[in-house]
Design a protein around this motif. Structure first.
Motif, short mmCIF file in Angstrom:
data_model
loop_
_atom_site.label_atom_id
_atom_site.label_comp_id
_atom_site.label_asym_id
_atom_site.label_seq_id
_atom_site.Cartn_x
_atom_site.Cartn_y
_atom_site.Cartn_z
N GLN A 60 1.45 3.32 -14.39
CA GLN A 60 1.37 2.42 -13.23
C GLN A 60 0.18 1.48 -13.40
O GLN A 60 -0.67 1.68 -14.26
N GLN A 61 0.15 0.48 -12.54
CA GLN A 61 -1.07 -0.30 -12.38
C GLN A 61 -1.94 0.49 -11.39
O GLN A 61 -1.92 0.26 -10.18
N TRP A 62 -2.67 1.46 -11.93
CA TRP A 62 -3.32 2.44 -11.08
C TRP A 62 -4.31 1.82 -10.10
O TRP A 62 -4.50 2.35 -8.99
N ASP A 109 -1.96 -1.95 -8.20
CA ASP A 109 -0.82 -1.86 -7.30
C ASP A 109 -1.30 -1.38 -5.93
O ASP A 109 -1.83 -0.28 -5.81
N VAL A 140 -0.51 2.15 -4.95
CA VAL A 140 -1.00 3.25 -5.78
C VAL A 140 -2.52 3.36 -5.77
O VAL A 140 -3.08 4.44 -5.89
N ASN A 146 -6.79 -5.37 -3.47
CA ASN A 146 -5.48 -4.70 -3.47
C ASN A 146 -5.34 -3.67 -2.34
O ASN A 146 -4.86 -2.56 -2.54
#
Length: 284
Positions: free
Chosen positions: A139-141, A144, A147, A232
């Protein structure tokens, strides 16, 4: 007679100078429009507080604290489990105690930098997932919004687990040993010992841990500020307060936000103590 009090003068002086004086100044700044630079401060009364409660976006970031509250519950459960297991005769238990407690000794800035590399694309976590055939789970830890808060909350678990572990371990080891011996003679299992001896015996420490967890979750700052800067949808109330003071130069409004956060924490703590008061348990 006066000699013992003389030893307290320096400590009390520093406490007043670096704790109570700044708190009093914060309350004063909160009723002014000070920008942090101008020598003049115009009194605005409750204007800053009115602005806070009429701008929902200022409180909207508190939802991020829910991730940290959830992480704190997981952290307390893990700390309680490890403290219980390692309070009995376990192989290499001193080694495991050191491993669990060590992250709490590491500087928060260093931890933030370590986990930046850990979560970055192609970093440690992604490499580990690839190594075990789970590359599709990457993932785009930290990029995102769905997340990032899980990643940051997970980092806080790793860092603060050791604190609760030590608190629980000390409390468990203070329980008289003859209670365990009597329980074993009666055929009690480890689960019975935990439920009827350990948990009642450390109830005040568990309550303290929950108070610290909730207050810490509401005022979390260090890890998200270093790792994402609040980007984010990871901005917390404290990050927003700091930005208000040092980015937008609204120290008066930021001080009012800090006062509101202080009141919220005190209120939550009071409610928690009322709902789940500590009960004195006689284990002698």
């Amino acid at each position: 007679m006066i000699t013992p009090y003389l030893f307290l003068v320096a400590a009390l002086g520093f406490l007043v100078l670096f704790t109570y004086v700044p708190v009093v100044n914060m309350f004063w700044y909160s009723v002014t429009d000070w920008d942090g630079l101008s020598p003049s401060r115009q009194f605005v009364g409750l204007g800053n507080y009115v602005e806070i409660f009429t701008r929902p976006e200022l409180f909207g970031v508190l939802k991020v604290s829910l991730y940290y509250i959830g992480a704190s519950v997981v952290q307390i459960l893990l700390a309680l489990y490890f403290a219980t297991v390692l309070s009995f005769n376990t192989r290499f238990r001193n080694l495991f105690k050191g491993i669990i407690f060590f992250p709490y000794l590491v500087n928060g800035v260093a931890i933030g930098m370590i986990f930046l590399f850990f979560f970055q694309p192609g970093g440690t976590l992604d490499s580990a997932l690839n190594a075990v055939g789970l590359g599709g789970a990457q993932q785009q830890w930290l990029g995102d919004p769905g997340v990032v808060n899980y990643s940051l909350a997970g980092t806080s678990i790793w860092r603060y687990l050791g604190l609760n572990f030590v608190l629980f371990l000390g409390a468990i080891q203070s329980i008289p040993a003859h209670l365990y011996e009597a329980a074993e003679l009666d055929g009690a299992t480890r689960w019975d010992e935990f439920r009827h001896i350990i948990l009642p015996g450390i109830r005040p420490i568990v309550g303290l841990s929950f108070i610290l967890a909730i207050s810490g979750s509401l005022s979390v700052f260090e890890i998200p500020f270093i790792m994402t800067g609040g980007a984010n949808e990871s901005e917390t109330f404290v990050i927003q307060t700091v930005d208000m003071a040092f980015k937008y130069y609204k120290v008066g409004l930021a001080s009012a936000m800090a006062v509101v956060l202080l009141v919220i924490i005190l209120l939550v703590t009071w409610l928690q103590r009322r709902v789940a008061p500590d009960e004195k348990v006689n284990l002698s």
